[in-house]
Design a protein around this motif. Structure first.
Motif, PDB file in Angstrom:
ATOM      1  N   UNK A  43     -72.236 -89.281  28.597  1.00 26.72           N
ATOM      2  CA  UNK A  43     -71.572 -90.601  28.836  1.00 26.72           C
ATOM      3  C   UNK A  43     -70.330 -90.688  29.593  1.00 26.72           C
ATOM      4  N   UNK A  44     -69.636 -89.543  29.392  1.00 28.38           N
ATOM      5  CA  UNK A  44     -68.375 -89.270  29.858  1.00 28.38           C
ATOM      6  C   UNK A  44     -68.040 -88.143  30.580  1.00 28.38           C
ATOM      7  N   UNK A  45     -69.116 -87.430  31.122  1.00 30.12           N
ATOM      8  CA  UNK A  45     -68.877 -86.529  31.908  1.00 30.12           C
ATOM      9  C   UNK A  45     -68.936 -86.800  33.623  1.00 30.12           C
ATOM     10  N   UNK A  46     -67.818 -86.747  34.024  1.00 27.63           N
ATOM     11  CA  UNK A  46     -67.464 -87.215  35.246  1.00 27.63           C
ATOM     12  C   UNK A  46     -68.196 -86.540  36.481  1.00 27.63           C
ATOM     13  N   UNK A  47     -68.933 -86.977  37.403  1.00 31.68           N
ATOM     14  CA  UNK A  47     -69.658 -86.350  38.489  1.00 31.68           C
ATOM     15  C   UNK A  47     -69.493 -87.393  39.690  1.00 31.68           C
ATOM     16  N   UNK A  48     -69.829 -87.211  40.842  1.00 33.74           N
ATOM     17  CA  UNK A  48     -69.858 -87.939  42.123  1.00 33.74           C
ATOM     18  C   UNK A  48     -70.850 -89.247  41.790  1.00 33.74           C
ATOM     19  N   UNK A  49     -70.608 -90.162  42.586  1.00 36.67           N
ATOM     20  CA  UNK A  49     -71.123 -91.396  42.504  1.00 36.67           C
ATOM     21  C   UNK A  49     -71.370 -92.011  43.745  1.00 36.67           C
ATOM     22  N   UNK A  50     -72.029 -91.312  44.725  1.00 39.98           N
ATOM     23  CA  UNK A  50     -72.517 -92.162  45.908  1.00 39.98           C
ATOM     24  C   UNK A  50     -74.154 -92.312  45.900  1.00 39.98           C
ATOM     25  N   UNK A  51     -74.469 -93.424  45.821  1.00 37.60           N
ATOM     26  CA  UNK A  51     -75.774 -93.739  45.575  1.00 37.60           C
ATOM     27  C   UNK A  51     -76.456 -94.169  46.905  1.00 37.60           C
ATOM     28  N   UNK A  52     -77.687 -93.485  47.366  1.00 35.85           N
ATOM     29  CA  UNK A  52     -78.174 -93.894  48.588  1.00 35.85           C
ATOM     30  C   UNK A  52     -78.968 -95.301  48.320  1.00 35.85           C
ATOM     31  N   UNK A 294     -79.746 -77.292  44.097  1.00 38.18           N
ATOM     32  CA  UNK A 294     -78.283 -77.461  43.881  1.00 38.18           C
ATOM     33  C   UNK A 294     -77.931 -77.843  45.623  1.00 38.18           C
ATOM     34  N   UNK A 295     -77.302 -78.689  45.776  1.00 41.76           N
ATOM     35  CA  UNK A 295     -76.534 -78.862  47.244  1.00 41.76           C
ATOM     36  C   UNK A 295     -75.062 -78.794  47.248  1.00 41.76           C
ATOM     37  N   UNK A 296     -74.584 -78.340  48.162  1.00 43.24           N
ATOM     38  CA  UNK A 296     -73.055 -78.668  48.218  1.00 43.24           C
ATOM     39  C   UNK A 296     -72.582 -80.165  48.232  1.00 43.24           C
ATOM     40  N   UNK A 297     -71.739 -80.545  47.491  1.00 44.97           N
ATOM     41  CA  UNK A 297     -71.284 -81.889  47.405  1.00 44.97           C
ATOM     42  C   UNK A 297     -70.857 -82.681  48.512  1.00 44.97           C
ATOM     43  N   UNK A 298     -70.559 -82.182  49.792  1.00 43.82           N
ATOM     44  CA  UNK A 298     -70.046 -82.647  51.040  1.00 43.82           C
ATOM     45  C   UNK A 298     -71.185 -83.832  51.318  1.00 43.82           C
ATOM     46  N   UNK A 299     -72.464 -83.713  51.490  1.00 44.39           N
ATOM     47  CA  UNK A 299     -73.311 -84.779  51.792  1.00 44.39           C
ATOM     48  C   UNK A 299     -73.792 -85.629  50.820  1.00 44.39           C
ATOM     49  N   UNK A 300     -73.283 -85.503  49.484  1.00 45.88           N
ATOM     50  CA  UNK A 300     -73.398 -86.437  48.504  1.00 45.88           C
ATOM     51  C   UNK A 300     -74.826 -86.502  48.101  1.00 45.88           C
ATOM     52  N   UNK A 389     -77.026 -89.793  55.460  1.00 48.95           N
ATOM     53  CA  UNK A 389     -76.035 -90.322  54.725  1.00 48.95           C
ATOM     54  C   UNK A 389     -76.699 -91.309  53.643  1.00 48.95           C
ATOM     55  N   UNK A 390     -77.367 -92.451  54.255  1.00 46.22           N
ATOM     56  CA  UNK A 390     -77.668 -93.719  53.419  1.00 46.22           C
ATOM     57  C   UNK A 390     -79.021 -93.073  53.088  1.00 46.22           C
ATOM     58  N   UNK A 391     -79.734 -92.061  53.105  1.00 53.51           N
ATOM     59  CA  UNK A 391     -80.639 -91.722  52.654  1.00 53.51           C
ATOM     60  C   UNK A 391     -82.110 -91.719  53.455  1.00 53.51           C
ATOM     61  N   UNK A 392     -83.023 -90.448  53.528  1.00 51.23           N
ATOM     62  CA  UNK A 392     -84.132 -90.718  54.342  1.00 51.23           C
ATOM     63  C   UNK A 392     -85.072 -91.320  53.066  1.00 51.23           C
ATOM     64  N   UNK A 393     -86.211 -92.176  53.753  1.00 55.39           N
ATOM     65  CA  UNK A 393     -86.979 -92.968  52.742  1.00 55.39           C
ATOM     66  C   UNK A 393     -87.576 -92.070  51.889  1.00 55.39           C
ATOM     67  N   UNK A 394     -87.862 -92.593  50.624  1.00 54.98           N
ATOM     68  CA  UNK A 394     -88.355 -91.812  49.397  1.00 54.98           C
ATOM     69  C   UNK A 394     -89.895 -92.437  49.470  1.00 54.98           C
ATOM     70  N   UNK A 395     -90.713 -91.597  50.154  1.00 56.30           N
ATOM     71  CA  UNK A 395     -92.217 -91.836  50.363  1.00 56.30           C
ATOM     72  C   UNK A 395     -92.915 -91.085  49.603  1.00 56.30           C
TER      73      UNK A 395
END
Length: 395
Positions: A43-52, A294-300, A389-395
């Motif tokens: 619960x305290x492990x900090x990671x990126x936080x950009x949500x599509x 795993x993806x490089x973090x540049x694209x979130x 960036x905003x995310x391709x559809x989850x189909x």
């Protein structure tokens, strides 16, 4: 040995494992989640936080969005900075969608709270975990509870390997049955968390001849910033003053942009790599999240790919129990990998466009600047970036 049974055994209590357990619960399917770390740690492990947008929709639709909507920061665009000028990509105008900045550890807290609220089985600090009988209809997980003198054997119908890149699940698949694709980038990110108001209301991706920089945020009073460095960089060589000086140089503009600084609460080095394994299934073991890719973090894209994986996996498991239909289980790996490789493509493109690698020439620099100039002057190119960036559809 103590013997227990469940329908789905889940190894790993990160976003993938916890969300899968929640989605299965909503479908009336029983699961047990096993985690090697403590609750405090995850619960305290900090990671990126950009949500599509699609990730926000999933969390909202499944009753997990209350705190996210209250505390998350909605961004309807992103700022690209190069050659001293700033250009905005308007997500809302180009796609009708947005992103939300909400820390991954906050998502984990919401998921843990939901799991415990409906008395779901969530076991922390387990050890000696191994998965067996994967090619049978009764795979099992063996593990040891904290302080236990004997092992527990958990018999399952399915096992979900959500235990990350270094977990035991992918490693349990015979090498002859899996193919891995791996790329390590010749640079890393030095990231900081600072007690400083964000200097921009939207993320800034900065291209600079000295290297990449990213301005992000966690709240109206806490900033998250990154700068490109070498993979073998020593944190001891980066004093707080040097970090702020370098960030200011890389984020500078011709119109006098001022970077707000403050006490640095945390700093660390993040390696840049891309990794995909195929297939994401072996017998009754299904991999999800960082375990298979795993993806490089540049694209979130990291956590967002995990959400798409487990959404599809929950749908496939439900079809099996409700209709004895295994077709979606058979399609799981191919379905996920189509999205994964598109995310790898986008993340690799973002990385190569904004970063300067060792041996990079002035010609390479000019090509990057031409790419960014084209991007910011073409509506079609901007729409392509915005859609990804905003995310391709989850189909």
């Amino acid at each position: 040995m103590e013997r227990q049974r469940t329908q789905v055994g889940i190894v790993g209590a990160g976003p993938a494992g916890l969300l899968l357990a929640h989605l299965l619960h909503l479908r009336g399917i029983e699961s047990v989640v096993l985690e090697a770390r403590s609750r405090t740690y995850i619960e305290s492990r900090l990671r990126a936080g950009v949500l599509e947008q699609g990730t926000v929709d999933v969390l909202t639709e499944t009753g997990l969005g209350e705190r996210m909507h209250r505390q998350g920061l909605v961004h309807e665009g992103v700022l690209l900075r190069f050659a001293g000028r700033t250009h905005r990509i308007d997500f809302r105008e180009l796609t009708g969608k947005a992103i939300t900045v909400y820390g991954q550890h906050e998502v984990v807290r919401d998921l843990v709270a939901a799991r415990l609220a409906y008395d779901g089985s969530l076991r922390f600090e387990v050890t000696d975990v191994r998965v067996e009988n994967l090619e049978t209809e009764r795979p099992r997980i063996r593990y040891r509870e904290p302080g236990a003198t004997q092992e527990t054997e958990l018999e399952c119908d399915f096992i979900a390997g959500c235990d990350g890149f270094h977990g035991i699940c992918r490693a349990s698949i015979p090498e002859s049955e899996i193919r891995c694709f791996d790329r390590e980038f010749p640079f890393a990110w030095l990231g900081i968390l600072a007690e400083a108001p964000p200097s921009s209301h939207e993320l800034i991706y900065a291209h600079h001849e000295r290297g990449f920089a990213l301005l992000s945020m966690r709240s109206p009073t806490v900033s998250r910033l990154y700068l490109q460095c070498t993979p073998n960089e020593s944190l001891d060589a980066w004093s707080d003053d040097r970090i702020w000086s370098e960030l200011s140089a890389r984020l500078a503009t011709r119109d006098g942009f001022v970077l707000k600084d403050g006490p640095i609460l945390q700093k660390g080095i993040t390696s840049m790599r891309a990794f995909v394994c195929e297939p994401m299934r072996h017998g009754r073991l299904f991999l999800a999240g960082d375990a298979p890719h795993i993806v490089p973090p540049t694209g979130a894209k990291g956590m967002n790919l995990a959400v798409a994986d487990v959404r599809w996996l929950a749908e496939a498991v439900e079809a099996f129990y409700r209709r004895s239909d295994e077709s979606l289980l058979e399609q799981y790996s191919e379905r996920c990998l189509r999205r994964v490789w598109k995310a790898e493509r986008f993340s690799s493109w973002m990385t190569s466009t904004f970063h300067r690698g060792p041996g990079s020439t002035d010609f390479d620099l000019r090509i990057q600047l031409a790419e960014l100039d084209y991007l910011t002057s073409s509506v079609s190119a901007q729409r392509s970036l915005a859609e990804n960036y905003v995310g391709l559809p989850i189909q």
